[in-house]
Scaffold this motif. Structure first.
Motif, PDB file in Angstrom:
ATOM      1  N   LYS A 301       0.921  -1.173  -0.291  1.00 56.49           N
ATOM      2  CA  LYS A 301      -0.078  -0.085  -0.302  1.00 56.49           C
ATOM      3  C   LYS A 301       1.067   1.354   0.010  1.00 56.49           C
ATOM      4  O   LYS A 301       0.705   2.235  -0.220  1.00 56.49           O
ATOM      5  CB  LYS A 301      -1.215   0.164   1.432  1.00 56.49           C
ATOM      6  CG  LYS A 301      -2.101  -0.961   0.945  1.00 56.49           C
ATOM      7  CD  LYS A 301      -3.443  -0.494   1.863  1.00 56.49           C
ATOM      8  CE  LYS A 301      -4.656  -1.108   1.361  1.00 56.49           C
ATOM      9  NZ  LYS A 301      -5.069  -1.076   0.734  1.00 56.49           N
ATOM     10  N   PRO A 302       2.202   1.231   0.263  1.00 54.30           N
ATOM     11  CA  PRO A 302       2.944   3.162   0.776  1.00 54.30           C
ATOM     12  C   PRO A 302       2.732   2.898  -0.826  1.00 54.30           C
ATOM     13  O   PRO A 302       3.389   4.179  -0.854  1.00 54.30           O
ATOM     14  CB  PRO A 302       3.896   2.562   1.271  1.00 54.30           C
ATOM     15  CG  PRO A 302       3.727   1.264   2.303  1.00 54.30           C
ATOM     16  CD  PRO A 302       2.392   0.178   1.728  1.00 54.30           C
ATOM     17  N   ASP A 305      -0.540   3.271  -3.098  1.00 55.51           N
ATOM     18  CA  ASP A 305      -1.846   4.151  -3.115  1.00 55.51           C
ATOM     19  C   ASP A 305      -1.290   5.428  -4.015  1.00 55.51           C
ATOM     20  O   ASP A 305      -2.269   5.386  -3.757  1.00 55.51           O
ATOM     21  CB  ASP A 305      -1.623   4.345  -1.464  1.00 55.51           C
ATOM     22  CG  ASP A 305      -2.851   3.486  -0.580  1.00 55.51           C
ATOM     23  OD1 ASP A 305      -3.111   2.670  -1.074  1.00 55.51           O
ATOM     24  OD2 ASP A 305      -2.243   4.209   0.833  1.00 55.51           O
TER      25      ASP A 305
END
Length: 385
Positions: A301-302, A305
Motif C-alpha cells: 500500500k505505501p 496508494d
C-alpha cells in the motif's frame, strides 16, 4: 573481348548463386529514357515456401515491384535485361565484388574490388530489413506522405511506427515461417496504415503466399481502406466490418492487435489461441480491467496508494499474466518496447510464436495473482469458459 567480359560476369554470378554466396546483384543505368522502365533492378536470394529462389525487385520512381524466379530463370531474365535495357551491373558476393560497364558502342569492361560483405552465411533471409519506401502510393492515400512521396511532418511518427512494426514482423516470419496460403488477421485495423505496410512487405517484398484481413468496427474506415486496396491492386488484402470478439474466420495463421483497448486485447488473443495461430503480435493499451479488480496487499500500500503507480503496476501485471496464459497455451512469448515513449505511451509489445507448453506456467500465474490481489483476469476467464 566484350563477349568474354560478359561471360565472365555471368559465370561468376551463377557460381555465387549456386554456392550460396550471393548477397545481391543490381542492374542500373537504363539505355533509354522511358518512364515504363525501372530505374534499376535489385536481385537477391530468398526462401519462398522452403524453396530457394531469386527475387528481382523492379524499382520505379514511385513504387517497387518484386517477382521471384527459379535460379536459372532469374539469371536468364537478368542477363537479357543487361543486354537490352541496362548498361551497368554490380555483383556483390561473400567472395568478390564485380562491376560490369558497357558503352553505347557495345564495348564492356569489368572492375573488381574486395568484397564488402563478409558474413558467415548468405543473405537469403538474413539480409537486414529495409524500410518501407516512402514512395509507396498507398502511403500518400493514407496521409503519411506528400504527392512527391516525401514523408510529411504530420506523418513522420506514423512512418517510423510502420517501419518498426514491419521490421518486427520480418524477423518473426523468417524465424517462424508461415504456411502456404496463410491468413493474417489485423484485429482493430483502424485507419489501416500498419495493415497496408504489413501486406506490402509480406506479399511484395518477401513474396509470400498470404492473404490479409483488417477487421474494424467503423464502416467509414473499412470503406476507405477497401478503396485504397483496390487502387493499389492489393488483391489479397481485404477489410471487414465487425467486432474483434465476433469475427470468426475459418483460419488464422497470424494475428495482430495493436492498441486494442483494455479487454479487446484479450478477445483478440483468445481468438488466436482458439484458431491455433502460428504467430500473434499485440500492443495492449488502457489495461483497466485488472486495476479495477485488484486488492492491493497491505505491504504494498505505501507504494501503490499512489494512483499513477497503481495504474502502471496493474498494466505490468495484466501483460505479465497474458504472457503466462500464452505460455500455458503452448506459445513462446517476448515482451519488449515497441517504439520509444516520445512517439506513444502505449509502447509495450507482446509477441507469441507457437511452440511447446511451458511447464509451471499455471502455478506462476496463480502466484502472481495472489501476490498482487488480482481477483480476475478476462483472458483467463475466456480460456476457462
Amino acid at each position: 573481348m566484350s563477349t568474354e567480359t560478359v561471360e565472365k560476369f555471368w559465370n561468376t554470378t551463377r557460381r555465387a548463386i549456386h554456392n550460396g554466396r550471393l548477397v545481391k546483384l543490381t542492374l542500373s543505368k537504363p539505355r533509354r529514357k522511358d518512364p515504363t522502365t525501372p530505374r534499376n533492378l535489385y536481385a537477391r536470394p530468398v526462401e519462398v515456401k522452403r524453396e530457394q529462389q531469386l527475387q528481382v525487385v523492379h524499382r520505379y520512381p514511385d513504387r517497387e515491384e518484386a517477382k521471384n524466379y527459379a535460379y536459372e530463370d532469374g539469371l536468364a531474365y537478368l542477363r537479357a535485361q543487361l543486354q537490352e535495357t541496362y548498361y551497368n551491373g554490380d555483383l556483390f558476393s561473400l567472395d568478390e565484388q564485380l562491376s560490369i560497364m558497357q558503352s553505347r558502342k557495345g564495348n564492356a569492361r569489368i572492375t573488381e574490388q574486395a568484397p564488402q560483405h563478409r558474413e558467415a552465411a548468405v543473405a537469403h533471409n538474413r539480409e537486414k530489413y529495409r524500410d518501407i519506401p516512402a514512395g509507396r502510393p498507398y502511403l500518400h492515400a493514407l496521409g503519411i506522405t506528400s504527392e512527391k512521396g516525401e514523408v510529411t511532418g504530420a506523418g513522420r511518427r506514423k512512418f517510423k511506427q510502420i517501419n518498426k512494426f514491419v521490421e518486427i514482423i520480418d524477423g518473426l516470419v523468417k524465424e517462424h515461417p508461415l504456411p502456404a496460403g496463410a491468413h493474417v488477421v489485423d484485429m482493430g485495423s483502424g485507419s489501416g496504415y500498419l495493415t497496408f505496410a504489413l501486406y506490402d512487405h509480406l506479399a511484395n517484398t518477401l513474396g509470400l503466399d498470404v492473404r490479409v484481413t483488417g477487421v474494424e468496427l467503423r464502416p467509414q474506415l473499412v470503406e476507405k481502406c477497401r478503396k485504397i486496396a483496390a487502387e493499389n491492386a492489393f488483391t489479397q488484402l481485404n477489410f471487414e466490418e465487425g467486432y474483434i470478439d465476433s469475427y470468426r474466420p475459418e483460419r488464422i495463421d497470424m494475428l495482430i492487435a495493436l492498441h486494442a483497448c483494455d479487454t479487446a486485447t484479450d478477445d483478440a488473443l483468445y481468438q488466436g489461441i482458439q484458431a491455433g495461430a502460428e504467430i500473434m503480435i499485440v500492443a495492449p493499451c488502457c489495461q483497466k480491467q485488472v486495476r479495477r479488480d485488484m486488492q492491493v496487499p497491505a505491504d504494498l500500500k505505501p507504494l501503490l496508494d499512489h494512483g499513477i503507480l497503481l495504474e502502471r503496476q496493474a498494466a505490468m501485471v495484466t501483460d505479465g499474466l497474458r504472457a503466462l496464459y500464452l505460455q500455458g497455451a503452448g506459445y513462446d512469448t517476448k515482451l519488449f518496447e515497441f517504439i520509444p515513449l516520445e512517439h506513444t505511451a502505449k509502447n509495450v509489445m507482446i509477441t507469441a510464436v507457437r511452440g511447446k507448453q511451458r511447464a509451471g506456467a499455471q502455478e506462476q500465474w496463480k502466484t502472481l495473482k495472489q501476490r498482487f490481489g488480482v481477483q480476475r483476469h478476462y483472458l483467463e476467464e475466456l480460456l476457462n469458459s
